[in-house]
Design a protein around this motif. Structure first.
Motif, PDB file in Angstrom:
ATOM      1  N   GLY A  40       0.815  -1.201   0.000  1.00 24.34           N
ATOM      2  CA  GLY A  40       0.000   0.000   0.000  1.00 24.34           C
ATOM      3  C   GLY A  40       0.850   1.253   0.000  1.00 24.34           C
ATOM      4  N   SER A  41       0.183   2.390  -0.057  1.00 25.26           N
ATOM      5  CA  SER A  41       0.900   3.670  -0.154  1.00 25.26           C
ATOM      6  C   SER A  41       0.864   4.457   1.149  1.00 25.26           C
ATOM      7  CB  SER A  41       0.284   4.527  -1.264  1.00 25.26           C
ATOM      8  OG  SER A  41      -1.089   4.774  -0.999  1.00 25.26           O
ATOM      9  N   GLY A  42       0.375   3.860   2.227  1.00 21.19           N
ATOM     10  CA  GLY A  42       0.308   4.553   3.507  1.00 21.19           C
ATOM     11  C   GLY A  42       1.014   3.763   4.588  1.00 21.19           C
ATOM     12  N   SER A  43       0.828   4.196   5.824  1.00 18.47           N
ATOM     13  CA  SER A  43       1.450   3.521   6.955  1.00 18.47           C
ATOM     14  C   SER A  43       0.522   3.636   8.162  1.00 18.47           C
ATOM     15  CB  SER A  43       2.812   4.147   7.272  1.00 18.47           C
ATOM     16  OG  SER A  43       3.461   3.439   8.307  1.00 18.47           O
ATOM     17  N   LEU A  44       0.294   2.532   8.854  1.00 23.33           N
ATOM     18  CA  LEU A  44      -0.566   2.533  10.032  1.00 23.33           C
ATOM     19  C   LEU A  44       0.237   2.900  11.277  1.00 23.33           C
ATOM     20  CD1 LEU A  44      -2.635  -0.755   9.475  1.00 23.33           C
ATOM     21  CD2 LEU A  44      -3.220   1.589   8.787  1.00 23.33           C
ATOM     22  N   THR A  45      -0.417   3.577  12.201  1.00 26.29           N
ATOM     23  CA  THR A  45       0.179   3.887  13.502  1.00 26.29           C
ATOM     24  C   THR A  45      -0.836   3.575  14.593  1.00 26.29           C
ATOM     25  OG1 THR A  45      -0.565   6.199  13.445  1.00 26.29           O
ATOM     26  CG2 THR A  45       1.633   5.713  12.554  1.00 26.29           C
ATOM     27  N   LEU A  94      -0.425  -4.206  13.345  1.00 28.45           N
ATOM     28  CA  LEU A  94      -1.508  -3.249  13.279  1.00 28.45           C
ATOM     29  C   LEU A  94      -2.461  -3.682  12.173  1.00 28.45           C
ATOM     30  CD1 LEU A  94       0.450   0.109  13.671  1.00 28.45           C
ATOM     31  CD2 LEU A  94      -0.429  -1.428  15.441  1.00 28.45           C
ATOM     32  N   LEU A  95      -3.758  -3.628  12.468  1.00 23.75           N
ATOM     33  CA  LEU A  95      -4.791  -4.113  11.548  1.00 23.75           C
ATOM     34  C   LEU A  95      -5.875  -3.060  11.380  1.00 23.75           C
ATOM     35  CD1 LEU A  95      -6.259  -6.441   9.974  1.00 23.75           C
ATOM     36  CD2 LEU A  95      -7.297  -7.057  12.177  1.00 23.75           C
ATOM     37  N   ASP A  96      -6.260  -2.812  10.131  1.00 23.34           N
ATOM     38  CA  ASP A  96      -7.316  -1.835   9.837  1.00 23.34           C
ATOM     39  C   ASP A  96      -8.181  -2.369   8.701  1.00 23.34           C
ATOM     40  OD1 ASP A  96      -8.919   0.325   9.254  1.00 23.34           O
ATOM     41  OD2 ASP A  96      -7.302   1.621   8.556  1.00 23.34           O
ATOM     42  N   TYR A  97      -9.436  -2.703   9.008  1.00 18.46           N
ATOM     43  CA  TYR A  97     -10.391  -3.052   7.953  1.00 18.46           C
ATOM     44  C   TYR A  97     -10.983  -1.760   7.402  1.00 18.46           C
ATOM     45  CZ  TYR A  97     -10.584  -8.111   7.855  1.00 18.46           C
ATOM     46  OH  TYR A  97     -10.266  -9.430   7.637  1.00 18.46           O
ATOM     47  N   THR A  98     -10.894  -1.601   6.090  1.00 18.98           N
ATOM     48  CA  THR A  98     -11.347  -0.365   5.460  1.00 18.98           C
ATOM     49  C   THR A  98     -12.721  -0.505   4.821  1.00 18.98           C
ATOM     50  OG1 THR A  98     -10.176  -0.986   3.431  1.00 18.98           O
ATOM     51  CG2 THR A  98      -8.988   0.381   5.034  1.00 18.98           C
ATOM     52  N   GLY A 231     -20.561 -16.801  -5.850  1.00 16.04           N
ATOM     53  CA  GLY A 231     -20.785 -18.235  -5.775  1.00 16.04           C
ATOM     54  C   GLY A 231     -19.943 -18.950  -4.746  1.00 16.04           C
ATOM     55  N   GLY A 232     -19.178 -18.210  -3.943  1.00 11.01           N
ATOM     56  CA  GLY A 232     -18.362 -18.832  -2.916  1.00 11.01           C
ATOM     57  C   GLY A 232     -19.106 -18.960  -1.604  1.00 11.01           C
ATOM     58  N   ASN A 233     -18.394 -19.415  -0.576  1.00 11.49           N
ATOM     59  CA  ASN A 233     -19.031 -19.523   0.747  1.00 11.49           C
ATOM     60  C   ASN A 233     -18.336 -18.672   1.799  1.00 11.49           C
ATOM     61  OD1 ASN A 233     -16.702 -20.942   1.289  1.00 11.49           O
ATOM     62  ND2 ASN A 233     -17.713 -22.893   1.723  1.00 11.49           N
ATOM     63  N   VAL A 234     -17.405 -17.814   1.379  1.00 19.74           N
ATOM     64  CA  VAL A 234     -16.782 -16.857   2.292  1.00 19.74           C
ATOM     65  C   VAL A 234     -16.695 -15.495   1.599  1.00 19.74           C
ATOM     66  CG1 VAL A 234     -15.424 -18.497   3.638  1.00 19.74           C
ATOM     67  CG2 VAL A 234     -14.486 -17.568   1.525  1.00 19.74           C
ATOM     68  N   THR A 235     -16.673 -14.443   2.385  1.00 25.79           N
ATOM     69  CA  THR A 235     -16.512 -13.090   1.860  1.00 25.79           C
ATOM     70  C   THR A 235     -15.366 -12.414   2.590  1.00 25.79           C
ATOM     71  OG1 THR A 235     -18.824 -12.843   1.233  1.00 25.79           O
ATOM     72  CG2 THR A 235     -17.602 -10.827   1.617  1.00 25.79           C
ATOM     73  N   SER A 236     -14.433 -11.824   1.837  1.00 25.31           N
ATOM     74  CA  SER A 236     -13.259 -11.211   2.449  1.00 25.31           C
ATOM     75  C   SER A 236     -13.172  -9.738   2.080  1.00 25.31           C
ATOM     76  CB  SER A 236     -11.987 -11.944   2.011  1.00 25.31           C
ATOM     77  OG  SER A 236     -11.895 -12.030   0.600  1.00 25.31           O
ATOM     78  N   PRO A 237     -13.560  -8.853   2.989  1.00 20.91           N
ATOM     79  CA  PRO A 237     -13.474  -7.406   2.751  1.00 20.91           C
ATOM     80  C   PRO A 237     -12.020  -6.928   2.753  1.00 20.91           C
ATOM     81  CG  PRO A 237     -15.037  -7.958   4.503  1.00 20.91           C
ATOM     82  CD  PRO A 237     -14.199  -9.157   4.262  1.00 20.91           C
ATOM     83  N   PRO A 238     -11.784  -5.675   2.341  1.00 22.10           N
ATOM     84  CA  PRO A 238     -10.419  -5.149   2.271  1.00 22.10           C
ATOM     85  C   PRO A 238      -9.859  -4.779   3.646  1.00 22.10           C
ATOM     86  CG  PRO A 238     -11.980  -3.456   1.643  1.00 22.10           C
ATOM     87  CD  PRO A 238     -12.775  -4.707   1.827  1.00 22.10           C
ATOM     88  N   TYR A 239      -8.547  -4.988   3.808  1.00 25.18           N
ATOM     89  CA  TYR A 239      -7.901  -4.616   5.073  1.00 25.18           C
ATOM     90  C   TYR A 239      -6.445  -4.258   4.841  1.00 25.18           C
ATOM     91  CZ  TYR A 239      -6.094  -9.474   5.234  1.00 25.18           C
ATOM     92  OH  TYR A 239      -5.466 -10.677   4.949  1.00 25.18           O
ATOM     93  N   LEU A 240      -5.864  -3.586   5.843  1.00 24.53           N
ATOM     94  CA  LEU A 240      -4.473  -3.162   5.829  1.00 24.53           C
ATOM     95  C   LEU A 240      -3.748  -3.770   7.023  1.00 24.53           C
ATOM     96  CD1 LEU A 240      -5.127   0.644   5.183  1.00 24.53           C
ATOM     97  CD2 LEU A 240      -4.518  -1.071   3.451  1.00 24.53           C
ATOM     98  N   VAL A 241      -2.469  -4.070   6.843  1.00 24.12           N
ATOM     99  CA  VAL A 241      -1.632  -4.614   7.915  1.00 24.12           C
ATOM    100  C   VAL A 241      -0.301  -3.872   7.900  1.00 24.12           C
ATOM    101  CG1 VAL A 241      -0.378  -6.647   8.745  1.00 24.12           C
ATOM    102  CG2 VAL A 241      -2.709  -6.899   7.878  1.00 24.12           C
TER     103      VAL A 241
END
Length: 279
Positions: A40-45, A94-98, A231-241
């Motif tokens: 990514g182009s940022g940084s988590l704090t 560090l974890l951030d779901y966007t 058509g799958g059985n899981v959904t994975s939203p976007p996140y940052l680490v």
């Protein structure tokens, strides 16, 4: 001088000091390239936590538009500098779901053995996985922990994904997450935004395996599992680490800023002087 460091050598750390925009795999020890797992182009704090220097960027995991199953191999992983096979292993990051989509519920991050799991991400093959579940409205999420053959536990030791006591985390907010694996107890533990100065404390959730312990831990993975609407059985939203640390002690991976440590030292000094003056 009041609080000498107990930090041992880290097994692994990464502040993602890589060029943004490309695949994460191919940087450092990250391998198994997947187009949705990039730099990514940022940084988590996180307030009070010392960042990894150089601070670099972050890992960005996009929402997966493809049909995905619970064991879909949409992942990228990095090996450690040294594998661990006994005692305890801690990983902080560090974890951030966007973004969030209800009913997102899947395994998205964790630690694996040197041999890996064949890219299947079945809970019977993984020593320690971090699971995510959206709240009903999709405006927040909870985190759970699981180990070999056990259901994910989101609070306490119940194994209930919808435990009402599990903390609901907000979107677009960086959280400090700590995973722990105990080889002797064959137990995985989860800490969410723990105290930075009070030692390990009590885990939010734990789960123990009934079989054998992991042979070792030598990889950390990031995963974008898929989407149910395709058509799958899981959904994975976007996140940052960001700022991943892996070590054998709590102090290895929970690193408060010097100012916070100084405040503790001054507090202990003040307590000591107060006791002396009362004598």
């Amino acid at each position: 001088f009041l609080l000498p460091s107990t930090r041992a050598s880290l097994l692994f750390q990464d502040g993602f000091d890589y060029t943004s925009g490309g695949a994460l795999a191919g940087n450092g020890a990250w391998a198994n390239s997947y187009s949705l797992i990039t730099v990514g182009s940022g940084s988590l704090t996180y307030p009070g936590v010392t960042g990894i220097s150089p601070s670099g960027n972050e890992a960005s995991i996009a929402a997966n538009p493809n049909a995905g199953l619970a064991n879909s191999p949409f992942w990228t992983a990095s090996t450690f500098g040294t594998a661990a096979s006994s005692g305890t292993v801690y990983a902080s990051f560090l974890l951030d779901y966007t973004g969030m989509t209800s009913p997102a519920n899947y395994t998205f991050m964790g630690m694996l053995t040197t041999a890996g799991n064949g890219g299947t991400f079945s809970n019977v093959a993984d020593p320690i996985d971090l699971a995510q579940h959206s709240n009903a409205s999709g405006t927040g999420y909870t985190l759970g922990i699981r180990t070999y053959g056990q259901s994910a536990t989101y609070y306490g030791t119940s194994g209930l994904w919808n435990n009402a006591n599990a903390p609901v985390l907000s979107l677009n907010t960086a959280n400090l997450i700590v995973l722990k694996y105990d080889f002797t107890a064959k137990k995985a533990s989860l800490f969410i935004n723990p105290s930075l100065t009070g030692g390990e404390g009590t885990a939010i959730a734990t789960t123990a395996a009934s079989g054998t312990a992991a042979t070792d831990l030598n990889q950390i993975y990031l995963r974008a599992a898929g989407v149910q609407s395709a058509g799958g059985n899981v959904t994975s939203p976007p996140y940052l680490v960001d700022d991943i640390r892996v070590g054998t002690t709590w102090a290895d991976v929970v690193v408060p800023e010097p100012a916070a440590v100084t405040l503790i030292g001054l507090g202990l000094l003040g307590l000591s002087l107060s006791r002396r003056m009362r004598r």
